[in-house]
Design an enzyme around this catalytic site. Sequence first.
Site, PDB file in Angstrom:
ATOM      1  N   THR A  27      -5.141   6.872   3.123  1.00 57.59           N
ATOM      2  CA  THR A  27      -6.155   7.325   4.071  1.00 57.59           C
ATOM      3  C   THR A  27      -7.384   6.445   3.904  1.00 57.59           C
ATOM      4  O   THR A  27      -7.483   5.647   2.975  1.00 57.59           O
ATOM      5  CB  THR A  27      -6.562   8.788   3.811  1.00 57.59           C
ATOM      6  OG1 THR A  27      -7.117   8.892   2.497  1.00 57.59           O
ATOM      7  CG2 THR A  27      -5.381   9.725   3.935  1.00 57.59           C
ATOM      8  N   ALA A  60      -7.144   7.719  -1.993  1.00 53.17           N
ATOM      9  CA  ALA A  60      -8.407   8.318  -1.546  1.00 53.17           C
ATOM     10  C   ALA A  60      -9.520   7.305  -1.780  1.00 53.17           C
ATOM     11  O   ALA A  60      -9.731   6.857  -2.910  1.00 53.17           O
ATOM     12  CB  ALA A  60      -8.674   9.605  -2.319  1.00 53.17           C
ATOM     13  N   VAL A  86      -7.272   5.978  -6.595  1.00 48.52           N
ATOM     14  CA  VAL A  86      -8.627   5.657  -6.128  1.00 48.52           C
ATOM     15  C   VAL A  86      -8.606   4.324  -5.377  1.00 48.52           C
ATOM     16  O   VAL A  86      -8.247   3.287  -5.940  1.00 48.52           O
ATOM     17  CB  VAL A  86      -9.618   5.599  -7.303  1.00 48.52           C
ATOM     18  CG1 VAL A  86     -11.021   5.270  -6.787  1.00 48.52           C
ATOM     19  CG2 VAL A  86      -9.627   6.918  -8.069  1.00 48.52           C
ATOM     20  N   LYS A  87      -9.002   4.381  -4.118  1.00 48.77           N
ATOM     21  CA  LYS A  87      -8.979   3.205  -3.254  1.00 48.77           C
ATOM     22  C   LYS A  87     -10.346   2.518  -3.325  1.00 48.77           C
ATOM     23  O   LYS A  87     -11.365   3.116  -3.005  1.00 48.77           O
ATOM     24  CB  LYS A  87      -8.657   3.649  -1.824  1.00 48.77           C
ATOM     25  CG  LYS A  87      -8.093   2.580  -0.922  1.00 48.77           C
ATOM     26  CD  LYS A  87      -7.656   3.237   0.388  1.00 48.77           C
ATOM     27  CE  LYS A  87      -7.015   2.257   1.335  1.00 48.77           C
ATOM     28  NZ  LYS A  87      -6.650   2.931   2.605  1.00 48.77           N
ATOM     29  N   VAL A  88     -10.334   1.259  -3.751  1.00 53.57           N
ATOM     30  CA  VAL A  88     -11.564   0.511  -4.034  1.00 53.57           C
ATOM     31  C   VAL A  88     -11.581  -0.778  -3.211  1.00 53.57           C
ATOM     32  O   VAL A  88     -10.565  -1.479  -3.153  1.00 53.57           O
ATOM     33  CB  VAL A  88     -11.637   0.170  -5.539  1.00 53.57           C
ATOM     34  CG1 VAL A  88     -12.894  -0.609  -5.856  1.00 53.57           C
ATOM     35  CG2 VAL A  88     -11.560   1.442  -6.385  1.00 53.57           C
TER      36      VAL A  88
END
Length: 218
Positions: A27, A60, A86-88
């Site tokens: 997402t 996310a 964790v999307k960075v």
Amino acid sequence: MKFFIDTANLDQIKEAQDLGILDGVTTNPSLMAKEGITGDQSIIDHYKKICDIVDGDVSAEVISTDFEGMIKEGEALAALNDQIVVKVPMIKEGIKAIKYFSDKGIKTNCTLVFSVGQAILAAKAGATYVSPFIGRLDDISTDGLNLIEEIRLVYDNYMFDTEILAASVRHTMHIVDCAKVGADVMTGPLSSIEGLLKHPLTDIGLEKFLADHNKSNS
């Protein structure tokens, strides 16, 4: 190749999950906004709902672009569920954050990757996934699939553990081509996944089988 669905729509996630082939969800803020999900608590609650539907990883995305902000957001997201990745973003502070999360055992997805050099940095920092955006490269007359091939070559050369997550997949042939060149994961809309089901000869063959069955049993 793993299949992720790129959406925040719960109905589509459930439909993909019911197919029995879904491995995860990605997402981003744009997808959340598209579903009318706004506000920190609403977004957190939505991530929890997604994790309740699927068994695999759920990316996310952090909103901050500074190291301290990314760490604060990322740790809060990771605490929601073991499935959270964790999307960075692929920026200098993002690489620092990925290294921090990696050292802490928190899964990460390095997003907005458009070059082999960026993919190397993400892998060196310990990213769980790296997300080259093949569709957006195609949009500017650049071969997105070639980028997947080049990253695959480099990762295999040095045995990096980072998985290549082909992102910005736009259509069914993107999925097939990504499988051919060795992407570990693809993420795209439900329509591109369901497109793999379709072939006119299947429809014609099934229609004939049913017609023959009905004749012999009439």
